[in-house]
Design a protein around this motif. Structure first.
Motif, PDB file in Angstrom:
ATOM      1  N   ARG A  19       0.847  -1.193   0.000  1.00 14.91           N
ATOM      2  CA  ARG A  19       0.000   0.000   0.000  1.00 14.91           C
ATOM      3  C   ARG A  19       0.881   1.241   0.000  1.00 14.91           C
ATOM      4  O   ARG A  19       1.661   1.460   0.916  1.00 14.91           O
ATOM      5  CB  ARG A  19      -0.902   0.027   1.232  1.00 14.91           C
ATOM      6  CG  ARG A  19      -1.855   1.233   1.245  1.00 14.91           C
ATOM      7  CD  ARG A  19      -2.827   1.145   2.418  1.00 14.91           C
ATOM      8  NE  ARG A  19      -3.761   2.255   2.382  1.00 14.91           N
ATOM      9  CZ  ARG A  19      -3.539   3.434   2.944  1.00 14.91           C
ATOM     10  NH1 ARG A  19      -2.390   3.636   3.556  1.00 14.91           N
ATOM     11  NH2 ARG A  19      -4.433   4.403   2.871  1.00 14.91           N
ATOM     12  N   LEU A  21       1.115   5.531  -0.447  1.00 16.59           N
ATOM     13  CA  LEU A  21       0.318   6.720  -0.203  1.00 16.59           C
ATOM     14  C   LEU A  21       0.550   7.765  -1.280  1.00 16.59           C
ATOM     15  O   LEU A  21       1.628   7.861  -1.853  1.00 16.59           O
ATOM     16  CB  LEU A  21       0.669   7.308   1.170  1.00 16.59           C
ATOM     17  CG  LEU A  21       0.490   6.357   2.365  1.00 16.59           C
ATOM     18  CD1 LEU A  21       1.096   6.972   3.617  1.00 16.59           C
ATOM     19  CD2 LEU A  21      -0.980   6.040   2.584  1.00 16.59           C
ATOM     20  N   THR A  22      -0.457   8.558  -1.548  1.00 18.58           N
ATOM     21  CA  THR A  22      -0.365   9.659  -2.499  1.00 18.58           C
ATOM     22  C   THR A  22      -0.330  10.971  -1.737  1.00 18.58           C
ATOM     23  O   THR A  22      -0.524  11.009  -0.513  1.00 18.58           O
ATOM     24  CB  THR A  22      -1.559   9.660  -3.459  1.00 18.58           C
ATOM     25  OG1 THR A  22      -2.766   9.916  -2.688  1.00 18.58           O
ATOM     26  CG2 THR A  22      -1.702   8.317  -4.165  1.00 18.58           C
ATOM     27  N   ASP A  25      -3.533  11.433   0.012  1.00 21.33           N
ATOM     28  CA  ASP A  25      -3.615  10.631   1.238  1.00 21.33           C
ATOM     29  C   ASP A  25      -2.914  11.343   2.394  1.00 21.33           C
ATOM     30  O   ASP A  25      -3.448  11.429   3.511  1.00 21.33           O
ATOM     31  CB  ASP A  25      -2.953   9.270   1.029  1.00 21.33           C
ATOM     32  CG  ASP A  25      -3.714   8.384   0.062  1.00 21.33           C
ATOM     33  OD1 ASP A  25      -4.940   8.516  -0.020  1.00 21.33           O
ATOM     34  OD2 ASP A  25      -3.049   7.566  -0.620  1.00 21.33           O
ATOM     35  N   HIS A  28      -4.865  14.348   3.631  1.00 20.43           N
ATOM     36  CA  HIS A  28      -6.032  13.910   4.424  1.00 20.43           C
ATOM     37  C   HIS A  28      -5.593  13.435   5.803  1.00 20.43           C
ATOM     38  O   HIS A  28      -6.226  13.771   6.816  1.00 20.43           O
ATOM     39  CB  HIS A  28      -6.755  12.790   3.685  1.00 20.43           C
ATOM     40  CG  HIS A  28      -7.904  12.215   4.464  1.00 20.43           C
ATOM     41  ND1 HIS A  28      -9.100  12.885   4.640  1.00 20.43           N
ATOM     42  CD2 HIS A  28      -8.017  11.028   5.151  1.00 20.43           C
ATOM     43  CE1 HIS A  28      -9.910  12.141   5.390  1.00 20.43           C
ATOM     44  NE2 HIS A  28      -9.276  11.026   5.708  1.00 20.43           N
ATOM     45  N   MET A  29      -4.520  12.650   5.868  1.00 19.69           N
ATOM     46  CA  MET A  29      -4.019  12.153   7.144  1.00 19.69           C
ATOM     47  C   MET A  29      -3.605  13.296   8.056  1.00 19.69           C
ATOM     48  O   MET A  29      -3.836  13.259   9.266  1.00 19.69           O
ATOM     49  CB  MET A  29      -2.822  11.231   6.903  1.00 19.69           C
ATOM     50  CG  MET A  29      -3.188   9.883   6.310  1.00 19.69           C
ATOM     51  SD  MET A  29      -1.774   9.047   5.514  1.00 19.69           S
ATOM     52  CE  MET A  29      -0.532   9.141   6.795  1.00 19.69           C
TER      53      MET A  29
END
Length: 301
Positions: A19, A21-22, A25, A28-29
């Motif tokens: 997985r 992350l972009t 992402d 948002h985190m």
């Protein structure tokens, strides 16, 4: 003790955490909750997230064999003895409640390939996601496996493109040149292409933008040539051997037709000029600037 050949085979199958992350992402985190205030000196492998599209400036196809060889050396250091020591600390940052890798992708790959059971030494970056992106670029400029020419060009292009809509990425052309080590003339040329073609090129790479600039100069009755060029490029792309040994490829093309070398030099003069300038700039910057000025005046760039 594992054999050297086994290490090499394993390094060819580099697999990072499934997985990834972009940038969306990460944003948002960061906005979802408080930052993790715990900063242990080491972390387990499964606690380290990766976001290569954000922090890995190196192009996916750049120096593939050099990268694998570099990772193989690191894996060897981790598996050479019964009680191996960990590698130098990797750089991470806390984003929300998680830890994200900024610099040390090859080292992280080596840990995973070696099936490292212990924790991984880490250092922490304090700052924004944007600052971390710049830190990752600056770290790679000093890396033992230096960034290649194409990656540096794409980094400069990324600065210009993102600067159109994001003030945090808005730097002077001179600053972009210094940060990426791409010649100022080339950065100015990029800015000119971006201004001229705008949205048509802003979503792609510098290679694509440079091609679009040349394509725009084609006459309408030359469109059939471009279609044939793209068709042949797709056919060549499936032949991996073309990139493994450039000398053999060049000699084979010359064997196909004695006219090919001259035609290739004619078609690739811009790329060749960029390559020569970048190599010369590392050892003789003043000479490189003078040569770039001459080429610029003659319209070769």
């Amino acid at each position: 003790m594992r054999s050297h050949k086994t290490t090499e085979r394993r390094s060819e199958a580099v697999v990072r955490k499934p997985r990834v992350l972009t940038l969306a992402d990460l944003t948002h985190m960061q906005e979802a909750g408080a930052q993790n205030s715990k900063h242990p000196s080491s972390l387990p492998l499964n606690a380290i997230e990766v976001a290569p599209s954000v922090f890995q400036w190196r192009l996916a196809n750049e120096e593939i064999y050099a990268t694998r060889a570099h990772i193989a050396v690191l894996v060897g250091a981790l598996t050479r003895t019964d009680n191996p020591a960990p590698l130098d600390p990797i750089l991470v940052m806390a984003v929300g409640r998680r830890y994200v890798l900024i610099d040390g992708h090859c080292r992280l790959d080596a840990y995973r390939i070696a099936r490292w059971a212990g924790d991984v030494p880490v250092e922490y970056f304090e700052g924004s996601i944007h600052d971390a992106e710049i830190r990752a670029l600056e770290a790679n400029k000093k890396d033992k496996l230096p960034l290649g020419k194409e990656t540096k060009l794409e980094a400069a292009w990324k600065h210009l493109v993102r600067g159109r809509s994001d003030e945090a990425w808005r730097y002077t052309q001179a600053a972009i040149s210094e940060r990426t080590t791409v010649g100022l003339r080339t950065v100015k040329r990029m800015a000119g292409v971006l201004k001229k073609h705008g949205e048509d090129v802003s979503t792609g790479t510098w290679v694509a933008a440079r091609r679009a600039e040349r394509d725009a100069e084609f006459k309408a009755d030359d469109d059939w040539k471009e279609k044939k060029v793209r068709r042949l490029a797709r056919q060549l792309a499936v032949c991996d051997n073309l990139t493994k040994n450039p000398e053999i490829t060049a000699r084979a093309l010359a064997m196909v037709s004695a006219l090919l070398p001259e035609m290739l030099v004619s078609e690739w003069q811009n790329e060749a000029a960029d390559t020569v300038l970048e190599q010369l700039r590392e050892s003789h910057p003043d000479d490189a600037n003078r040569l770039e000025e001459i080429i610029w005046r003659r319209g070769a760039l």
